[in-house]
Design an enzyme around this catalytic site. Structure first.
Site, PDB file in Angstrom:
ATOM      1  CB  SER A  51      19.871  13.582  46.442  1.00 14.47           C
ATOM      2  OG  SER A  51      18.967  12.576  45.994  1.00 14.47           O
ATOM      3  CD  GLU A 187      16.312  21.232  45.504  1.00 13.66           C
ATOM      4  OE1 GLU A 187      16.889  20.955  46.572  1.00 13.66           O
ATOM      5  OE2 GLU A 187      16.585  20.687  44.418  1.00 13.66           O
TER       6      GLU A 187
END
EC number: 2.1.2.11
Length: 270
Positions: A51, A187
């Site tokens: 990320s 997720e």
């Protein structure tokens, strides 16, 4: 006289697995030594996530993150954080086959102090997970919304909304556990199936956008601390207006410089 438990010097996989059904696991991302050191006494897990390609390098997705990039930032995080369990993301393309995955995972272990590596994928990755664990690498699985598949999926789409998806998610979780995964990130999946998976598997689940029933939670630090105002996912809770606070401090600094108030006599050498 009560016995006091000695503080844990380094959180291990055993410590985290012992928290299953007992105590929630606290996880956060970090990409440098400064913030890793700040987070160190407060969290169980630090993820050096790919990320960073979005939050640190301002790219649209995680796909252009490289092994070299992940190694660089993992070294920095390991220099700042000594107690948490540190997980490094395997970037897109770095585990496309067993030979490539072994080479890159072993490189992570040799060149950093990372506790584990994380890879995305379900039961199709089970054989790879088993191969890596047989070589002594701790593997963290990641199912549901998988950022490395965002172009294939046509965007960031929540999983588990129908029976077919729910069945696949549970099969994926069970396969990864059987293959030897030590932890499992869930997720962007619906709360009911996240709860079912958490109940069905023996290893801890760490959720991001997957409801409160997971064994732990993780957020990207810059989202949680309010450094991005252009877009905020539904699952993010801001605990600080970080961007606003920093900008106000810089404005004050600039004002002091322009007015000749910085540096003052105490901040100068004679």
């Amino acid at each position: 006289m009560s016995m006091q438990t000695a503080p844990i010097k380094k959180i291990t996989l055993n410590h985290l697995q012992a928290k299953k059904n007992q105590e929630k696991i606290i996880a956060i991302t970090a990409y440098d030594a400064l913030f890793a050191q700040i987070f160190d006494p407060l969290v169980d897990v630090i993820l050096v996530g790919d990320s960073l390609n979005m939050s640190f390098f301002n790219q649209n997705d995680t796909l252009s993150a490289s092994v070299k990039m992940m190694l660089y930032h993992t070294k920095a995080v390991c220099a700042g954080a000594k107690t948490p369990f540190i997980i490094t993301d395997m970037p897109f393309g770095s585990y496309k086959d067993e030979k490539t995955a072994l080479k890159n995972a072993i490189r992570v272990y040799k060149e950093t102090q990372a506790s584990a590596i994380k890879l995305e994928g379900g039961k199709e990755k089970a054989k790879l997970v088993k191969t890596l664990t047989n070589e002594g690498v701790i593997v963290v699985g990641h199912i549901g919304l998988m950022p490395q598949f965002v172009r294939l999926d046509g965007g960031y789409k929540i999983k588990g909304k129908n029976e077919e998806q729910q069945k696949k998610l549970l099969e994926d979780a069970l396969s990864l556990e059987e293959a030897g995964a030590g932890l499992l990130v869930l997720e962007g999946i619906t709360t009911p199936i996240a709860q079912t998976i958490t109940q069905k598997i023996k290893i801890p689940t760490i959720g991001i956008g997957s409801g409160k029933d997971c064994d732990g939670q993780i957020l990207v630090w810059s989202d949680m601390l309010g450094f991005f105002d252009s877009f905020k996912p539904k699952f993010v809770r801001e605990y600080l207006k970080g961007k606003e606070l920093v900008q106000n401090a810089i404005k004050q600094y600039a004002d002091d410089v322009k007015k000749g108030n910085f540096p003052n006599e105490l901040e100068s050498y004679h």
